[in-house]
Design an enzyme around this catalytic site. Structure first.
Site, PDB file in Angstrom:
ATOM      1  N   ILE A  93       0.811  -1.223   0.000  1.00  0.00           N
ATOM      2  CA  ILE A  93       0.000   0.000   0.000  1.00  0.00           C
ATOM      3  C   ILE A  93       0.843   1.270   0.000  1.00  0.00           C
ATOM      4  CG2 ILE A  93      -2.010  -1.056   1.070  1.00  0.00           C
ATOM      5  CD1 ILE A  93      -1.059  -0.052   3.761  1.00  0.00           C
ATOM      6  N   GLY A  94       2.154   1.122   0.037  1.00  0.00           N
ATOM      7  CA  GLY A  94       3.014   2.295   0.025  1.00  0.00           C
ATOM      8  C   GLY A  94       4.472   1.895  -0.096  1.00  0.00           C
ATOM      9  N   GLU A  95       5.274   2.846  -0.565  1.00  0.00           N
ATOM     10  CA  GLU A  95       6.708   2.583  -0.698  1.00  0.00           C
ATOM     11  C   GLU A  95       7.466   3.896  -0.621  1.00  0.00           C
ATOM     12  OE1 GLU A  95       9.790  -0.100  -3.385  1.00  0.00           O
ATOM     13  OE2 GLU A  95       7.733   0.219  -4.061  1.00  0.00           O
ATOM     14  N   GLY A  97      11.683   5.668   0.742  1.00  0.00           N
ATOM     15  CA  GLY A  97      13.105   5.410   0.919  1.00  0.00           C
ATOM     16  C   GLY A  97      13.388   4.395   2.004  1.00  0.00           C
ATOM     17  N   PHE A  98      12.482   4.293   2.978  1.00  0.00           N
ATOM     18  CA  PHE A  98      12.663   3.351   4.079  1.00  0.00           C
ATOM     19  C   PHE A  98      12.386   1.917   3.655  1.00  0.00           C
ATOM     20  CE2 PHE A  98       8.187   2.644   4.312  1.00  0.00           C
ATOM     21  CZ  PHE A  98       7.609   3.850   3.962  1.00  0.00           C
ATOM     22  N   GLY A  99      11.521   1.719   2.656  1.00  0.00           N
ATOM     23  CA  GLY A  99      11.102   0.385   2.266  1.00  0.00           C
ATOM     24  C   GLY A  99       9.640   0.390   1.867  1.00  0.00           C
ATOM     25  N   VAL A 101       5.330  -0.677   2.652  1.00  0.00           N
ATOM     26  CA  VAL A 101       4.274  -0.867   3.638  1.00  0.00           C
ATOM     27  C   VAL A 101       3.217  -1.796   3.042  1.00  0.00           C
ATOM     28  CG1 VAL A 101       2.540   0.237   5.081  1.00  0.00           C
ATOM     29  CG2 VAL A 101       4.672   1.427   4.577  1.00  0.00           C
ATOM     30  N   LYS A 122       5.290  -2.236   8.055  1.00  0.00           N
ATOM     31  CA  LYS A 122       6.360  -1.539   7.337  1.00  0.00           C
ATOM     32  C   LYS A 122       7.624  -2.393   7.402  1.00  0.00           C
ATOM     33  CE  LYS A 122       7.135   2.919   8.037  1.00  0.00           C
ATOM     34  NZ  LYS A 122       7.645   4.165   8.669  1.00  0.00           N
ATOM     35  N   ASP A 223       9.458  16.267  10.468  1.00  0.00           N
ATOM     36  CA  ASP A 223       9.119  15.838   9.109  1.00  0.00           C
ATOM     37  C   ASP A 223       7.622  16.010   8.861  1.00  0.00           C
ATOM     38  OD1 ASP A 223       9.805  14.963   6.587  1.00  0.00           O
ATOM     39  OD2 ASP A 223       9.599  12.823   7.070  1.00  0.00           O
TER      40      ASP A 223
END
Length: 399
Positions: A93-95, A97-99, A101, A122, A223
């Protein structure tokens, strides 16, 4: 035999073979199963000698050892892999820089008749030192922080082996994605004026809690942006992604000196120039997002004409008191907003964006002002017809 660990109003079923008896928040150097580091004896002695009437600032690490161990669950990697169908792309459902989700499905209750609980998992990219630091920060901060406008961290997973290093986080699932999606993705219907204000009020309350809500420690989010404001099933906003959060200045200091990180277009200029981080750095970022909800434009859009690419430069040419102010309003609103209220929100945004950080309002004041704006009549004034009757309609939006 499987062991059931209760988390809030439901229970997860886990194998429990590798589950530690005493769940502890992770240490910076070790995995999740390592005991959390303890404070030095010198620090303890100093704290115990402090006056009982003087509140003593405590570090997030110390608070996470005390509270996070009781609130967070340590997940097995195999359990998370199963819940995401092997981290299937269909459940992504998401992407960032961290990786990535993923949507994850867990069985609730210890019996076979329990329903399913949907959570978000995540998974950080492997072999990322910066990713591990941000993962650790999320575990420590969200293991301590608790507020209706902060996303809830359920637990975490850390596995180190000869072939890989896994770092995962498990959150409550936010079905309506982010404020960013609803402002800038045309696949979603436009947010109404009232909904935009309600979301920003909730986000401001979350920041106010971070800045002033805990007696033991002050938190600087660092952030704040529309993409980090997630929306639940009722469009209630919750701040997410605490990987860049920092503790506020200790007693006697005015700021925290740190390397400049964050998202381009949202960081305060004083923070960029000096590396001095304060809660008013968050206030600046909040002011940027206020203009985003007014205009429906991102802080930086390279596809625009040169004079319109930087949002703050563009809106500065159309101040709240000018005749051209309405030209900056999001056309997706269709003119359905009270003009006086929009100008008042813009003036508040300008206060958040003043150059001198000391002159920016605290988030408590921001919440109060937006609540007053929300009470302003959202309906346009009645138009009187020639026959003496009256009807209400929205005035045409200026282009």
């Amino acid at each position: 035999m499987a062991r059931v660990t209760k988390m809030g109003c439901f229970a997860f079923k886990s194998g429990g073979k590798n589950k530690p008896k005493n769940q502890r928040t992770p240490s910076p150097s070790g995995g999740a199963k390592s005991p959390a580091p303890t404070s030095s004896e010198g620090h303890k002695s100093k704290s115990s000698s402090a006056s009982a009437t003087t509140p003593t600032r405590t570090s997030i690490q110390e608070l996470s050892e005390e509270r996070g161990a009781q609130r967070l669950r340590v997940f097995d990697f195999d359990e998370l892999s199963s819940a995401t169908n092997g981290f299937s792309r269909a459940l992504k459902i998401g992407e960032g820089g961290f990786g990535s989700v993923y949507r994850a499905f867990f069985r609730s209750g210890s019996g076979g008749g329990g329903g399913r609980v949907v959570l978000a998992v995540k998974r950080l990219k492997q072999r990322s030192l910066q990713g591990h630091k941000q993962w650790l920060a999320e575990v420590q901060f969200l293991g301590v922080l608790e507020h209706p406008n902060l996303v809830r961290l359920i637990g975490y997973c850390a596995v180190d082996s000869e072939t890989s290093k896994q770092r995962l986080l498990v959150y409550e699932f936010m079905p309506n994605k982010s404020l960013d999606d609803h402002l800038f993705n045309r696949a979603h219907p436009p947010l109404s004026w009232r909904m935009r204000l309600q979301i920003m009020i909730g986000a401001a309350r979350g920041l106010d809690y971070l800045h002033e809500g805990l007696q033991e420690v002050q938190v600087i989010y660092r952030d704040f942006k529309a993409a980090n404001v997630l929306l639940d099933a009722d469009f209630k906003p919750k701040l997410s992604d605490f990987g860049l959060a920092r503790e506020g200045p200790t007693e006697g200091k005015t700021h925290v000196s740190t390397a400049v990180v964050g998202t381009h277009g949202y960081a305060a200029p004083d923070y960029i120039e000096t590396g001095h981080l304060t809660t008013r750095s968050d206030v600046w970022s909040y002011g940027v997002v206020l203009y985003e909800i007014l205009t429906g434009r991102r802080s930086v859009e390279r596809s625009r004409p040169p004079e319109e690419q930087k949002l703050l430069d563009w809106v500065a040419r159309h101040p709240p008191e000018s005749h051209s102010f309405r030209s900056i309003m999001d056309p997706r609103l269709g003119g359905k907003y009270p003009a006086a209220a929009a100008r008042r929100v813009a003036r508040l945004a300008d206060r958040c964006l003043v150059k001198n950080p000391k002159e920016r309002p605290p988030m408590r004041d921001v919440v109060g002002e937006l609540e007053r704006v929300l009470q302003m009549d959202p309906s346009p004034p009645p138009l009187v017809e020639k026959d003496g009757g009256d009807r209400r309609r929205s005035p045409p939006a200026k282009r």
